[in-house]
Design a protein around this motif. Structure first.
Motif, PDB file in Angstrom:
ATOM      1  N   LEU A   1       3.468   7.700  -1.152  1.00 32.76           N
ATOM      2  CA  LEU A   1       4.741   8.398  -1.362  1.00 32.76           C
ATOM      3  C   LEU A   1       5.925   7.496  -1.078  1.00 32.76           C
ATOM      4  O   LEU A   1       5.873   6.625  -0.186  1.00 32.76           O
ATOM      5  CB  LEU A   1       4.800   9.653  -0.493  1.00 32.76           C
ATOM      6  CG  LEU A   1       3.997  10.835  -1.052  1.00 32.76           C
ATOM      7  CD1 LEU A   1       3.699  11.855   0.036  1.00 32.76           C
ATOM      8  CD2 LEU A   1       4.747  11.481  -2.200  1.00 32.76           C
TER       9      LEU A   1
ATOM     10  N   VAL B   1       5.062   8.691 -11.435  1.00 35.17           N
ATOM     11  CA  VAL B   1       4.019   9.056 -10.479  1.00 35.17           C
ATOM     12  C   VAL B   1       2.632   8.600 -10.919  1.00 35.17           C
ATOM     13  O   VAL B   1       1.667   8.706 -10.144  1.00 35.17           O
ATOM     14  CB  VAL B   1       3.993  10.582 -10.222  1.00 35.17           C
ATOM     15  CG1 VAL B   1       5.365  11.092  -9.840  1.00 35.17           C
ATOM     16  CG2 VAL B   1       3.438  11.351 -11.414  1.00 35.17           C
TER      17      VAL B   1
ATOM     18  N   MET C   1      -0.804  13.603  -3.678  1.00 36.92           N
ATOM     19  CA  MET C   1       0.275  12.620  -3.759  1.00 36.92           C
ATOM     20  C   MET C   1       0.011  11.511  -2.748  1.00 36.92           C
ATOM     21  O   MET C   1      -0.012  11.770  -1.535  1.00 36.92           O
ATOM     22  CB  MET C   1       1.620  13.290  -3.473  1.00 36.92           C
ATOM     23  CG  MET C   1       1.909  14.490  -4.370  1.00 36.92           C
ATOM     24  SD  MET C   1       3.562  15.177  -4.123  1.00 36.92           S
ATOM     25  CE  MET C   1       3.431  15.743  -2.436  1.00 36.92           C
TER      26      MET C   1
ATOM     27  N   ASP D   1      10.476  10.263  -4.025  1.00 35.61           N
ATOM     28  CA  ASP D   1       9.647  11.430  -4.332  1.00 35.61           C
ATOM     29  C   ASP D   1      10.146  12.687  -3.615  1.00 35.61           C
ATOM     30  O   ASP D   1       9.625  13.788  -3.864  1.00 35.61           O
ATOM     31  CB  ASP D   1       8.188  11.183  -3.930  1.00 35.61           C
ATOM     32  CG  ASP D   1       7.534  10.080  -4.742  1.00 35.61           C
ATOM     33  OD1 ASP D   1       6.800   9.265  -4.136  1.00 35.61           O
ATOM     34  OD2 ASP D   1       7.750  10.032  -5.969  1.00 35.61           O
TER      35      ASP D   1
ATOM     36  N   PHE E   1      -0.207   9.876  -8.082  1.00 37.45           N
ATOM     37  CA  PHE E   1      -0.438  11.321  -7.973  1.00 37.45           C
ATOM     38  C   PHE E   1      -1.631  11.710  -8.855  1.00 37.45           C
ATOM     39  O   PHE E   1      -1.848  11.123  -9.918  1.00 37.45           O
ATOM     40  CB  PHE E   1       0.776  12.113  -8.437  1.00 37.45           C
ATOM     41  CG  PHE E   1       1.987  12.019  -7.545  1.00 37.45           C
ATOM     42  CD1 PHE E   1       2.070  11.116  -6.504  1.00 37.45           C
ATOM     43  CD2 PHE E   1       3.067  12.858  -7.769  1.00 37.45           C
ATOM     44  CE1 PHE E   1       3.193  11.040  -5.692  1.00 37.45           C
ATOM     45  CE2 PHE E   1       4.196  12.808  -6.975  1.00 37.45           C
ATOM     46  CZ  PHE E   1       4.258  11.886  -5.940  1.00 37.45           C
TER      47      PHE E   1
END
Length: 122
Positions: free
Chosen positions: A85, A63, A82, A89, A67
């Motif tokens: 995406l 991530v 986030m 995820d 993120f």
């Protein structure tokens, strides 16, 4: 400390969501906080963690760069922004807290919220 996660939902690949975690019952600035996730049929895995002051953060490789974890101690809140995406995820996301550890290990977190489901469609 009690934790309540929210903000999950259904989003298309490439989209964004912000998860929130509300803490109560303790001096939140005394706790490190983290986000973990669990996909169907998989173990719960580390996503991100933030130190008590918010000055230090740590992310999983999957991530990192997409993120962002943050916190507002005045509001007793932790967030997970986030972006970009991906379908992989998709998971139930849990917030966690601990008074001792700044860690990537779920075993090091004493307090857990109930989880919020994030579904990313392709």
């Amino acid at each position: 400390v009690q934790l309540q996660a929210s903000g999950g939902g259904l989003v298309q690949a490439g989209g964004s969501l912000r998860l929130s975690c509300a803490a109560s019952g303790g001096t939140f600035s005394s706790y490190t906080a983290g986000w973990f996730r669990q996909a169907p049929g998989k173990e719960r895995e580390f996503v991100a963690t933030i130190s008590r002051s918010g000055r230090s953060t740590n992310y999983s490789d999957s991530v990192k760069g997409r993120f962002t974890i943050s916190r507002d101690n005045a509001k007793n809140m932790v967030y997970l922004q986030m972006n970009s995406l991906k379908p992989e995820d998709t998971a139930v996301y849990y917030c966690a807290a601990d008074s001792l550890h700044f860690s990537r290990r779920r075993e090091d977190y004493a307090y857990w919220g109930q989880g919020t489901l994030v579904t990313v469609s392709s």
